[in-house]
Design an enzyme around this catalytic site. Structure first.
Site, PDB file in Angstrom:
ATOM      1  N   ALA A 156      -2.021   1.125   0.671  1.00 12.31           N
ATOM      2  CA  ALA A 156      -2.289  -0.198   0.096  1.00 12.31           C
ATOM      3  C   ALA A 156      -1.298  -1.229   0.623  1.00 12.31           C
ATOM      4  O   ALA A 156      -1.684  -2.336   1.017  1.00 12.31           O
ATOM      5  CB  ALA A 156      -2.230  -0.138  -1.429  1.00 12.31           C
ATOM      6  N   TYR A 157      -0.032  -0.874   0.633  1.00  9.30           N
ATOM      7  CA  TYR A 157       1.001  -1.792   1.116  1.00  9.30           C
ATOM      8  C   TYR A 157       0.816  -2.076   2.601  1.00  9.30           C
ATOM      9  O   TYR A 157       0.880  -3.232   3.042  1.00  9.30           O
ATOM     10  CB  TYR A 157       2.383  -1.195   0.850  1.00  9.30           C
ATOM     11  CG  TYR A 157       3.523  -2.126   1.182  1.00  9.30           C
ATOM     12  CD1 TYR A 157       3.811  -3.215   0.365  1.00  9.30           C
ATOM     13  CD2 TYR A 157       4.323  -1.915   2.310  1.00  9.30           C
ATOM     14  CE1 TYR A 157       4.868  -4.076   0.657  1.00  9.30           C
ATOM     15  CE2 TYR A 157       5.372  -2.769   2.609  1.00  9.30           C
ATOM     16  CZ  TYR A 157       5.642  -3.840   1.782  1.00  9.30           C
ATOM     17  OH  TYR A 157       6.675  -4.695   2.085  1.00  9.30           O
TER      18      TYR A 157
END
Length: 250
Positions: A156-157
């Site tokens: 996600a990051y």
């Protein structure tokens, strides 16, 4: 320490309650500028503004950048307080859990992307029309080396920060015929509370990837960001500046 002239300039620093954001705010204030710190942690925000001595040049607004209405209200309050916005530092983001893509919680993925990428879009969307009207602006977006290379167990990051790079390039091209620059930086892991909150094994992995053999210092990040945010940085736009300690391969 280099001096950057921000006299008569007003900057918004998102996620400015701590870490890189706070250090950037301190450097802009030291350069004679005014800073409006946005942070969704109201208690931390109040503490930071108090510790900065509450000079007339600093103001804090509790803003969740994932909420477009809150961003628009924060923009209006900043203009009401200072009369203008010259600089936007899009620093706020969250990391999310460290786990494999196929076990990554869907709601956590959506939350990380919403804050770090959609929130950055919200801030640009709200502030850019004001910069266009004034024909002046400096926008610096905080991406990450993870956005270039992808970190395992941080899908996600990594995806969020890759999106920030693309947003920077798109917006930079849209504003290239104006006196508004849009650039981003790609830090390796820095000595921030957010970074240090990650799983120890994940932190060890990304630290081992840095040829310099150490974490990025907050002052080092602030130095590059503040140059990009200064009037001197007048030609380069839509660009990505490396802060990876030699890790970046492009």
């Amino acid at each position: 320490m280099n001096f950057y002239d921000f006299k008569s300039r007003v900057a918004i620093v998102t996620g400015g309650g701590q870490g890189i954001g706070r250090t950037v705010a301190e450097r802009i204030l030291a350069g004679g500028g005014s800073v409006c710190i946005w942070d969704r942690d109201a208690a931390l925000l109040e503490k930071t503004v108090t510790e900065l001595g509450e000079p007339t040049g600093v103001h804090g607004i509790p803003v969740d950048i994932g909420d477009l209405a809150a961003v628009e209200a924060g923009t209006a309050e900043t203009i009401k307080r200072f009369g203008q916005i010259d600089v936007l530092i899009n620093n706020a983001a969250i990391v999310g859990p460290n786990t494999s893509t196929w076990t990554y919680p869907a709601d956590a993925f959506a939350n990380v992307v919403h804050v770090g990428l959609v929130g950055t879009f919200h801030c640009c969307r709200a502030v850019v029309p004001h910069m266009i009207a004034r024909d002046y602006g400096r926008i610096v977006n905080l991406s990450s080396i993870a956005g270039k290379e992808g970190n395992p167990n941080a899908v996600a990051y990594s995806s969020t920060k890759a999106g920030v790079i693309a947003l920077t390039k798109s917006l930079g091209k849209e504003l290239a015929d104006k006196n508004i620059s849009v650039n981003c930086v790609t830090p390796a892991v820095a000595k921030t509370a957010m970074a240090l909150s990650q799983a120890p094994e994940h932190l060890a992995y990304i630290l081992a990837k840095i040829p310099r053999g150490r974490m990025l210092e907050l002052s080092e990040a602030a130095s590059m960001i503040c140059w990009l945010a200064s009037e001197e940085s007048s030609f380069t736009t839509g660009a990505v500046f490396d802060l990876s300690g030699g890790r970046a391969t492009y």
